[in-house]
Write an enzyme that holds these catalytic residues in place. Structure first.
Site, PDB file in Angstrom:
ATOM      1  N   LEU A   1       0.863  -1.172   0.000  1.00  0.00           N
ATOM      2  CA  LEU A   1       0.000   0.000   0.000  1.00  0.00           C
ATOM      3  C   LEU A   1       0.903   1.227   0.000  1.00  0.00           C
ATOM      4  CD1 LEU A   1      -2.661  -0.915   2.739  1.00  0.00           C
ATOM      5  CD2 LEU A   1      -2.911  -1.125   0.258  1.00  0.00           C
ATOM      6  N   ASP A   2       0.466   2.288  -0.679  1.00  0.00           N
ATOM      7  CA  ASP A   2       1.225   3.533  -0.640  1.00  0.00           C
ATOM      8  C   ASP A   2       1.355   4.012   0.803  1.00  0.00           C
ATOM      9  OD1 ASP A   2       1.416   3.542  -3.403  1.00  0.00           O
ATOM     10  OD2 ASP A   2      -0.365   4.800  -3.660  1.00  0.00           O
ATOM     11  N   GLN A   3       2.393   4.798   1.074  1.00  0.00           N
ATOM     12  CA  GLN A   3       2.657   5.250   2.431  1.00  0.00           C
ATOM     13  C   GLN A   3       1.447   5.926   3.058  1.00  0.00           C
ATOM     14  OE1 GLN A   3       6.309   7.379   3.040  1.00  0.00           O
ATOM     15  NE2 GLN A   3       5.621   8.364   4.906  1.00  0.00           N
TER      16      GLN A   3
END
Length: 552
Positions: free
Chosen positions: A68-70
């Site tokens: 998942l993106d940050q």
């Protein structure tokens, strides 16, 4: 030197929290990843990714099957033993895993309550276009805002973010793809379903909808206002702390930005860490009751004391920055710090004074620039203009500069700069201090034929000495031209401004004009990013602009 002890640091900046664990059995670990924690470490020197933090939390092995993106929150699943990797990986690769996301957007068409987005996307790693398929269903509408449920049939990089942006409704808070303002990226991995690798039974794991989603849908989350409810305030502070995990746990960094205004969803609030103390800065016109609520929340983090600063919106009109009503000498929460407090930045010692006016003695937004100067300065002659307490000079001397000249109109500031060099064990005749107007000093240095290899320009937006007045928006070209007159061939200028009215494009034009006035050919003007603990809100510009200029 004072600092938070190790146990207290771990409590303030935890590796992980039990509350983020959704499910754990011998084969699987499922978590609800908070926004702000990266899935993988972008920089090996900063092990702040979720896997590293889970291992520090006690997990011995984790098989990674998704990312998942940050700034995306939500469900992530890991295998806890190698023998289960193949079974779960086959489901991901065979598109047997159902992934449901929630996203908040503005301007989603009214006639598209259910639609499938199909596009071929190109990633940086793989230049060959690959099909991306996302099924979209509107779950809730509130005026022009909408909550969408997304089922990702494929798993391309930034798939949901790119496809919704292409559809004309980028995700709120998405600074990369043009989303409207939100306190964070409003994308959440709501649910994941697959066959358990041991029992083979279908399992479904979900994570609650983040509080910020409902607040934003109701029309809240203005870039000009911090949350007024306790839960919203607490969530925003928690995200800010999560983002500073690496700095918070670093033994060599005891001074850094903890909260950066609207970039952290807390408009008007700036909070800095200095050892085991905090400095909280609010706008002068902020409400006293709101300030007290924020200070109480900050005190609960566990620092020893908190100092208060009230900054006027037009700081150029302020005459006395040491007024006690704007910057009380004593902390407003907890115990006092030593009058001269030692802190570390990148392992370099600096001295700060938390109760001495609006400024503490070091500008934390220059952390990365000081590291650059340290890396560049070996064997160079360095001129540090508007030196204040000479932090750039200390960084240059630490990096092996042949000589430094620190210039500032304030003798008091330069004496503190001398103390900084002495504290670092670097004070010598090679490092000189000049208490005078920067323009006057540059003129005299040019007449004497003095040359430098690196000149640092970090002027205030507005200043006034006995000899002249300086306004960055008007006078920066003249300042650069004067600096270039003492710059040797092939030299560099680090030019900075925190004038909010000077955007990056305008700043480059001012520098180009200054180079033209000096008759110097510029080989390169390189924009430098802010440290990552200074996030910029969606649609915003960084408050500080820095350019490294190299002449022929």
């Amino acid at each position: 030197m004072t600092s938070v002890d190790r146990g207290q640091r771990e409590a303030i900046f935890p590796d992980f929290r039990d509350a983020w664990i959704v499910h754990r059995d011998p084969a699987l670990l499922v978590i609800d990843k908070p926004a702000g924690i990266p899935s993988q470490a972008a920089d090996p020197a900063h092990a702040d990714d979720v896997v590293s933090r889970l291992k520090a939390f006690g997990e011995s092995y984790l098989g990674v099957h998704q990312r998942l993106d940050q700034d995306t929150s939500g469900v992530m699943v890991f295998t806890r033993a190698r023998e289960h990797n193949a079974a779960l990986a086959a489901q991901f690769e065979g598109r047997k895993v159902e992934k449901r996301y929630l996203a908040c957007v503005e301007g989603w068409p009214k006639n598209k309550d259910r639609v499938t987005l199909r596009e071929r996307l190109v990633s940086e790693k793989d230049k060959k276009p690959k099909l991306a398929v996302t099924h979209v269903e509107v779950r809730k509408r509130q005026g022009t805002r909408a909550l969408l449920e997304l089922v990702l049939e494929t798993g391309r990089m930034h798939q949901a973010r790119v496809q919704l942006a292409h559809a004309g409704a980028p995700i709120a808070g998405d600074t990369m793809y043009g989303g409207v303002y939100a306190p964070r990226l409003l994308l959440h991995a709501r649910q994941i379903a697959f066959a358990h690798p041991v029992s083979k039974q279908r399992v479904i794991f979900s994570a609650p909808v983040p509080y910020e989603f409902e607040t934003w849908l109701r029309g809240g989350a203005s870039p000009d206002e911090m949350p007024r409810d306790d839960r919203g305030l607490g969530e925003a502070l928690e995200r800010a702390v999560l983002r500073r995990y690496t700095l918070g746990r670093s033994a060599g960094d005891t001074a850094f930005r903890l909260v950066h205004g609207e970039g952290d969803g807390l408009s008007g609030l700036v909070v800095d860490v200095y050892g085991d103390h905090l400095v909280a800065e609010f706008p002068l016109e902020s409400e006293a009751a709101q300030r007290e609520r924020v200070l109480d929340r900050l005190a609960a983090l566990g620092f020893a004391g908190i100092y208060l600063k009230l900054r006027p919106r037009q700081s150029n009109t302020l005459v006395d920055t040491r007024r006690d009503d704007l910057a009380p000498r004593e902390p407003v929460r907890g115990v006092a710090a030593p009058e001269a407090l030692g802190v570390l930045e990148g392992g370099i010692p600096y001295e700060v004074r938390l109760g001495d006016g609006l400024s503490t003695g070091i500008f934390l937004d220059q952390r990365e620039n000081r590291a650059r100067v340290r890396a560049l300065a070996g064997g160079l002659r360095v001129a540090n203009l508007f030196a204040y307490t000479c932090a750039f000079s200390v960084a240059a001397a630490t990096g092996g500069a042949k000589a430094t000249a620190s210039v500032d109109a304030s003798m008091v500031a330069l004496e503190r700069g001398r103390a900084n060099l002495q504290r670092a064990g670097l004070l010598s005749d090679a490092h000189t201090f000049h208490a005078e107007d920067a323009f006057a000093w540059l003129g005299r240095a040019a007449r004497r034929g003095q040359k430098f290899d690196l000149v640092i320009l970090d002027p205030p937006s507005y200043s006034k000495t006995r000899t002249r007045r300086f306004v960055a928006a008007d006078d920066y070209p003249e300042l650069l031209a004067n600096a270039l007159a003492v710059l040797d061939r092939g030299g560099r200028v680090l030019a900075c401004t925190n004038h909010r009215g000077i955007l990056r494009g305008k700043f480059r034009k001012l520098l180009a004009k200054g180079a033209e006035m000096a008759g110097r050919e510029v080989w390169q003007m390189k924009d430098l990013p802010l440290p990552r603990e200074f996030p910029v809100a969606a649609g915003g510009e960084p408050h500080m602009k820095s350019v490294l200029l190299t002449v022929a």
